[in-house]
Design a protein around this motif. Structure first.
Motif, short mmCIF file in Angstrom:
data_model
loop_
_atom_site.label_atom_id
_atom_site.label_comp_id
_atom_site.label_asym_id
_atom_site.label_seq_id
_atom_site.Cartn_x
_atom_site.Cartn_y
_atom_site.Cartn_z
N ASN A 116 0.81 -1.23 0.00
CA ASN A 116 0.00 0.00 0.00
C ASN A 116 0.84 1.27 0.00
O ASN A 116 0.64 2.18 0.81
N GLY A 117 1.80 1.33 -0.91
CA GLY A 117 2.54 2.56 -1.15
C GLY A 117 3.87 2.69 -0.45
O GLY A 117 4.59 3.66 -0.68
N HIS A 118 4.22 1.73 0.41
CA HIS A 118 5.48 1.82 1.13
C HIS A 118 6.20 0.47 1.18
O HIS A 118 5.59 -0.59 0.98
N ILE A 119 7.50 0.53 1.46
CA ILE A 119 8.31 -0.67 1.64
C ILE A 119 8.53 -0.85 3.14
O ILE A 119 8.93 0.09 3.83
N TYR A 120 8.26 -2.05 3.61
CA TYR A 120 8.47 -2.38 5.02
C TYR A 120 9.55 -3.45 5.11
O TYR A 120 9.50 -4.46 4.40
N SER A 121 10.52 -3.22 6.00
CA SER A 121 11.64 -4.15 6.15
C SER A 121 11.78 -4.54 7.62
O SER A 121 11.73 -3.69 8.51
N ASN A 122 11.92 -5.84 7.86
CA ASN A 122 12.14 -6.33 9.22
C ASN A 122 13.62 -6.68 9.35
O ASN A 122 14.06 -7.71 8.85
N ASP A 123 14.38 -5.78 9.98
CA ASP A 123 15.81 -5.98 10.15
C ASP A 123 16.07 -6.89 11.34
O ASP A 123 15.56 -6.65 12.45
N MET A 124 16.86 -7.91 11.15
CA MET A 124 17.10 -8.91 12.18
C MET A 124 17.60 -8.30 13.48
O MET A 124 17.26 -8.76 14.57
N ALA A 125 18.40 -7.27 13.38
CA ALA A 125 19.02 -6.67 14.56
C ALA A 125 18.49 -5.28 14.88
O ALA A 125 18.32 -4.92 16.04
N LYS A 126 18.21 -4.48 13.84
CA LYS A 126 17.90 -3.07 14.03
C LYS A 126 16.43 -2.75 14.20
O LYS A 126 16.07 -1.64 14.57
N GLY A 127 15.56 -3.71 13.90
CA GLY A 127 14.14 -3.46 14.08
C GLY A 127 13.36 -3.27 12.80
O GLY A 127 13.76 -3.75 11.72
N PHE A 128 12.27 -2.54 12.88
CA PHE A 128 11.26 -2.40 11.82
C PHE A 128 11.49 -1.08 11.08
O PHE A 128 11.46 0.00 11.68
N ASP A 129 11.75 -1.16 9.77
CA ASP A 129 12.02 0.03 8.95
C ASP A 129 10.89 0.28 7.97
O ASP A 129 10.28 -0.66 7.44
N VAL A 130 10.62 1.56 7.72
CA VAL A 130 9.65 1.97 6.70
C VAL A 130 10.37 2.85 5.69
O VAL A 130 11.03 3.83 6.05
N LEU A 131 10.23 2.49 4.40
CA LEU A 131 10.87 3.22 3.31
C LEU A 131 9.80 3.68 2.32
O LEU A 131 8.74 3.05 2.19
N ARG A 132 10.11 4.76 1.61
CA ARG A 132 9.26 5.19 0.50
C ARG A 132 10.12 5.31 -0.74
O ARG A 132 11.22 5.86 -0.68
N ILE A 133 9.63 4.78 -1.85
CA ILE A 133 10.33 4.95 -3.11
C ILE A 133 9.53 5.91 -3.98
O ILE A 133 8.31 5.79 -4.11
N ASP A 134 10.23 6.90 -4.53
CA ASP A 134 9.63 7.87 -5.44
C ASP A 134 10.38 7.78 -6.76
O ASP A 134 11.50 8.28 -6.89
N ASP A 135 9.75 7.15 -7.72
CA ASP A 135 10.40 6.90 -9.01
C ASP A 135 9.32 6.71 -10.07
O ASP A 135 8.32 6.01 -9.79
N PRO A 136 9.47 7.30 -11.24
CA PRO A 136 8.44 7.16 -12.28
C PRO A 136 8.14 5.70 -12.62
O PRO A 136 7.02 5.37 -13.03
#
Length: 487
Positions: free
Chosen positions: A444-464
């Motif tokens: 739903n518009g975002h990238i979610y990453s579960n890092d084994m050590a660092k925790g839960f990350d949320v990223l957004r990609i803006d690209d045509p």
């Protein structure tokens, strides 16, 4: 690709052998629930890592770098659950994150400000996770004293030890309720949901039988199928065991111990609309007909005895005429993203489906691997990813452990290209410490990453090339049960 020569082949092979022997981050099941202890690397590799950081060839320790089209919106460090973070699932405004100690429910209605809704302590690696309606499912692939969330580790050689599937009611996200458990042969390393009306079928992947394990006897040539009635989940039960490799599958190669023999499957991905399942089964890649969910049938099998060491996971493209298989060389605990290993091992293999009906075949087209070398102290290899739903194009986001998150386009099966990335520098400059992104999925518009050590990350990609995906909205996403995004 970053310049510089990072790594020595003999050292890498030695580390691969070492990490196969222990640790929950590895591909081989672990009898316990504690992360692998850091392993010292050679003085030469330590010096090379430091020089590469000084020259800017790799990020500094814990430094974050990313392409210009990626924005790092948020990070939520681990909370009460301090085990290894694992897989992700999504429903509505919630993300569900597996952890070797249990699972966490996040409210991601505001992606830049995710909030912890609840944390459930229920140890049992690797707690592979999925959701369907008001039900949540967890895989347990470490031998436990019983099926409760208060269980302790217990040797698999003891008959009353338990491994398998757990079922929770998540009607109240703040207070998930444990409602059922089903023991399965050799446990459940991963699982795949195949919904079928009033029931949810669970394809349970497990492997590595041993004659000394009462509940995991060889041969173990297939998958367990668990049936869960939606209106009576407490009646979940083992429906059947389906053999997939009557000839035993890939026998391994004594001359090349990194080539793992087939003794079950690591991961399956279902595409219910097309009634297909792609399986990554240690030494074999398979294609299944799931027209009858309780009786999947093998359509085709393929092998890559030259470059693939461990068939780990699979992803269909939207049209269902391609499958991306991953090779988890080193079991996720080795530094394989370097010049010595090269760009064809520990990579993705892109296959096209040719033919129709029962005559469909998997045809290899090319490999994809991240175009950046990593330090010898960083575990890095192809891991879990999902499609980014752009109609008419094949684009995927994928986790590479400490290689970070990669967004790549495989519309041209023979010439895949990276279009975005996000990564952190090594956790250590002197020791091989397991960490990095376990799963990176688009929802739903975002990238979610579960890092084994660092925790839960949320990223957004803006690209045509990926922006059209922002218009696609799902009510639920289990990546191993692929949706039909565009009807």
């Amino acid at each position: 690709m970053r310049p510089g020569r990072l790594g020595v082949g003999a050292a890498v092979l030695g580390l691969v052998a070492a990490v196969f022997a222990a640790g929950p981050a590895t591909a081989v099941p672990d009898p316990g629930d504690s992360p692998t202890a850091p392993q010292k690397v050679t003085q030469r590799d330590q010096e090379q890592t430091k020089k590469a950081i000084e020259k800017g060839e790799i990020p500094g320790q814990d430094e974050i770098v990313h392409s210009d089209n990626i924005t790092h919106l948020a990070n939520v460090p681990k909370g009460a659950l301090q085990g290894t973070n694992s897989d992700l699932a999504f429903q509505g405004k919630y993300a569900f994150a597996g952890n070797y100690d249990g699972f966490t429910v996040y409210d991601v209605s505001k992606p830049a400000k995710p909030k912890v809704v609840s944390q459930v302590l229920c140890p049992g690696s690797q707690n592979d996770i999925s959701v369907s309606g008001n039900l949540l499912f967890l895989s347990t692939d470490s031998s436990r004293s019983d099926d409760s969330c208060n269980s302790t580790t217990q040797p698999a050689t003891e008959k009353d030890s338990w491994e398998g599937m757990k079922v929770f009611d998540i009607t109240d996200k703040r207070h998930p309720e444990y409602v059922a458990a089903v023991e399965t042969a050799c446990g459940s390393h991963t699982h795949t949901l195949v919904p079928d009306g009033k029931n949810v079928y669970i394809y349970v992947s497990s492997y590595a039988p041993d004659a000394s394990f009462p509940d995991c006897q060889p041969p173990h040539d297939g998958i367990s199928i668990v049936k869960v009635p939606r209106k009576a989940p407490h009646k979940a039960h083992l429906d059947s065991f389906r053999g997939l490799f009557p000839d035993g599958g890939f026998p391994g190669d004594p001359a090349r111990p990194e080539k793992i023999e087939t003794t079950g499957c690591h991961d399956l991905t279902a595409y219910p609309k097309l009634k297909l399942v792609a399986g990554a089964c240690m030494g074999d890649g398979i294609l299944l007909d799931a027209s009858h969910p309780d009786k999947p049938k093998v359509l085709d099998r393929t092998r890559d005895t030259e470059n693939f060491a461990f068939w780990h996971s699979a992803t269909f493209n939207q049209r269902g005429d391609k499958v991306v298989f991953t090779d988890e060389l080193g079991g996720g605990g080795a530094p394989t993203c370097n010049e010595e290993v090269g760009d064809e091992k520990g990579a993705d293999g892109i296959y096209e489906l040719k033919g129709k009906g029962s005559d469909r075949k998997l045809v290899f087209k090319s490999y994809y691997k991240i175009p950046r070398h990593q330090a010898e102290t960083e575990n890095c290899v192809a891991h879990n990813g999902s499609l980014i739903p752009v109609e008419g194009r094949d684009i995927m986001v994928q986790a590479w452990y400490q290689g970070g998150v990669s967004v790549w386009d495989f519309t041209d099966s023979s010439s895949p290209k990276e279009i975005a990335y996000f990564e952190r520098g090594p956790l250590s400059e002197t020791s091989l410490v397991g960490g990095g992104s376990w799963s990176a999925y688009y929802y739903n518009g975002h990238i979610y990453s579960n890092d084994m050590a660092k925790g839960f990350d949320v990223l957004r990609i803006d690209d045509p090339r990926t922006d059209p995906a922002k218009r696609v909205r799902l009510g639920e996403l289990n990546v191993q049960t692929q949706p039909e995004y565009f009807g």
